[in-house]
Design a protein around this motif. Structure first.
Motif, PDB file in Angstrom:
ATOM      1  N   SER A 156      84.247  77.979  50.188  1.00 26.88           N
ATOM      2  CA  SER A 156      84.961  78.886  51.086  1.00 26.88           C
ATOM      3  C   SER A 156      86.091  79.606  50.366  1.00 26.88           C
ATOM      4  O   SER A 156      86.320  80.794  50.589  1.00 26.88           O
TER       5      SER A 156
ATOM      6  N   GLY B 185      77.482  90.762  48.007  1.00 28.69           N
ATOM      7  CA  GLY B 185      77.509  90.696  49.466  1.00 28.69           C
ATOM      8  C   GLY B 185      78.502  91.667  50.066  1.00 28.69           C
ATOM      9  O   GLY B 185      79.513  91.999  49.456  1.00 28.69           O
TER      10      GLY B 185
ATOM     11  N   ASP C 288      81.961  91.770  54.980  1.00 26.02           N
ATOM     12  CA  ASP C 288      81.956  91.081  56.273  1.00 26.02           C
ATOM     13  C   ASP C 288      80.898  89.978  56.356  1.00 26.02           C
ATOM     14  O   ASP C 288      80.615  89.467  57.423  1.00 26.02           O
ATOM     15  N   ALA C 289      80.321  89.582  55.227  1.00 29.68           N
ATOM     16  CA  ALA C 289      79.232  88.605  55.230  1.00 29.68           C
ATOM     17  C   ALA C 289      79.689  87.200  54.863  1.00 29.68           C
ATOM     18  O   ALA C 289      78.874  86.361  54.536  1.00 29.68           O
ATOM     19  N   GLU C 290      80.989  86.919  54.924  1.00 34.10           N
ATOM     20  CA  GLU C 290      81.510  85.629  54.470  1.00 34.10           C
ATOM     21  C   GLU C 290      80.898  84.456  55.222  1.00 34.10           C
ATOM     22  O   GLU C 290      80.482  83.471  54.618  1.00 34.10           O
ATOM     23  N   ALA C 291      80.810  84.531  56.553  1.00 27.41           N
ATOM     24  CA  ALA C 291      80.254  83.416  57.336  1.00 27.41           C
ATOM     25  C   ALA C 291      78.785  83.191  57.000  1.00 27.41           C
ATOM     26  O   ALA C 291      78.343  82.054  56.822  1.00 27.41           O
ATOM     27  N   SER C 292      78.025  84.263  56.885  1.00 24.24           N
ATOM     28  CA  SER C 292      76.610  84.147  56.529  1.00 24.24           C
ATOM     29  C   SER C 292      76.451  83.565  55.131  1.00 24.24           C
ATOM     30  O   SER C 292      75.586  82.728  54.889  1.00 24.24           O
ATOM     31  N   SER C 293      77.310  83.981  54.209  1.00 19.81           N
ATOM     32  CA  SER C 293      77.267  83.452  52.844  1.00 19.81           C
ATOM     33  C   SER C 293      77.565  81.966  52.830  1.00 19.81           C
ATOM     34  O   SER C 293      76.915  81.204  52.107  1.00 19.81           O
ATOM     35  N   ARG C 294      78.529  81.525  53.618  1.00 20.97           N
ATOM     36  CA  ARG C 294      78.858  80.093  53.677  1.00 20.97           C
ATOM     37  C   ARG C 294      77.671  79.287  54.162  1.00 20.97           C
ATOM     38  O   ARG C 294      77.399  78.195  53.651  1.00 20.97           O
ATOM     39  N   ALA C 295      76.960  79.797  55.157  1.00 18.32           N
ATOM     40  CA  ALA C 295      75.790  79.083  55.673  1.00 18.32           C
ATOM     41  C   ALA C 295      74.709  78.995  54.589  1.00 18.32           C
ATOM     42  O   ALA C 295      74.092  77.944  54.411  1.00 18.32           O
ATOM     43  N   ARG C 296      74.509  80.070  53.848  1.00 19.66           N
ATOM     44  CA  ARG C 296      73.511  80.067  52.769  1.00 19.66           C
ATOM     45  C   ARG C 296      73.900  79.072  51.681  1.00 19.66           C
ATOM     46  O   ARG C 296      73.061  78.343  51.162  1.00 19.66           O
TER      47      ARG C 296
ATOM     48  N   ARG D  53      73.194  75.485  52.772  1.00 20.55           N
ATOM     49  CA  ARG D  53      71.777  75.134  52.610  1.00 20.55           C
ATOM     50  C   ARG D  53      71.456  74.870  51.143  1.00 20.55           C
ATOM     51  O   ARG D  53      70.721  73.940  50.815  1.00 20.55           O
TER      52      ARG D  53
END
Length: 195
Positions: A94, A172, A175-183, A186
């Motif tokens: 993060s 990225g 505004d893709a920080e949350a999506s990047s964290r999820a990736r 995984r």
């Protein structure tokens, strides 16, 4: 405005915080010496008094922000055996992903700034390599505790994680920080075989 000739306490951090606000509000193209000093409430020439120019300022800002992210990673090995492996790595990922992609892109597109950052990292300033070493040490410690499978190549896993962070940060959208964290979450589970 501060009176001329009077030292401003915490000026460096004040200018860095002002730059962060300019980047967040107006984007990388708006980051100029004047925009930063106006945002910081300082005289226009202050930035050039303390830095050789905008390139050095951008490089120092990037190094400062990466240093803060790398500092968080240094605590990782001491966290082995507590919390979840993926959760422990989430703080570091993060911190890296919270760096402004516009700032990083600006540093890359300004040759003098890019050279200064590369030279500093080659000289031992904390950056991606420091994060990679800390993640590797953490995963090794978790492996010794049996929380990461013995078959996991922890150095390769650390490289893959940090390489992915670099990729996401450089490519990225802002505004893709949350999506990047999820990736990344995984990826950590896949690399370490943990839940």
């Amino acid at each position: 405005m501060s009176p001329r000739g009077v030292a401003i306490e915490g000026l460096r951090e004040r200018l860095f915080e002002a730059a962060d606000r300019v980047l967040a509000r107006d984007g990388a193209a708006a980051l100029t010496s004047r925009a930063v000093t106006e945002e910081a409430g300082c005289a226009k020439g202050v930035l050039h008094t303390h830095f050789s120019g905008l390139d050095e300022f951008v490089a120092e800002l990037v190094l400062h922000r990466f240093g803060a992210a790398a500092a968080l990673s240094q605590d990782l090995p001491s966290r082995a055996g507590t919390g979840g492996v993926a959760d422990n790595l989430a703080d570091v990922t993060s911190a890296v992903l919270s760096l402004d992609p516009g700032l990083v892109g600006l540093a890359v597109t300004r040759p003098a700034a890019a050279r200064r950052v590369r030279e500093a990292w080659a000289g031992g300033a904390p950056g991606f390599a420091a994060v990679e070493r800390a993640v590797g040490a953490y995963l090794r410690a978790e492996q010794e505790l049996g929380r990461v499978a013995a078959a996991v190549d922890v150095e390769s896993a650390a490289l893959a994680l940090v390489g992915t962070l670099h990729h996401l940060l450089m490519t990225g959208p802002a505004d893709a920080e949350a999506s990047s964290r999820a990736r990344v979450g995984r990826l950590v589970r896949a690399l370490t075989g943990t839940a």
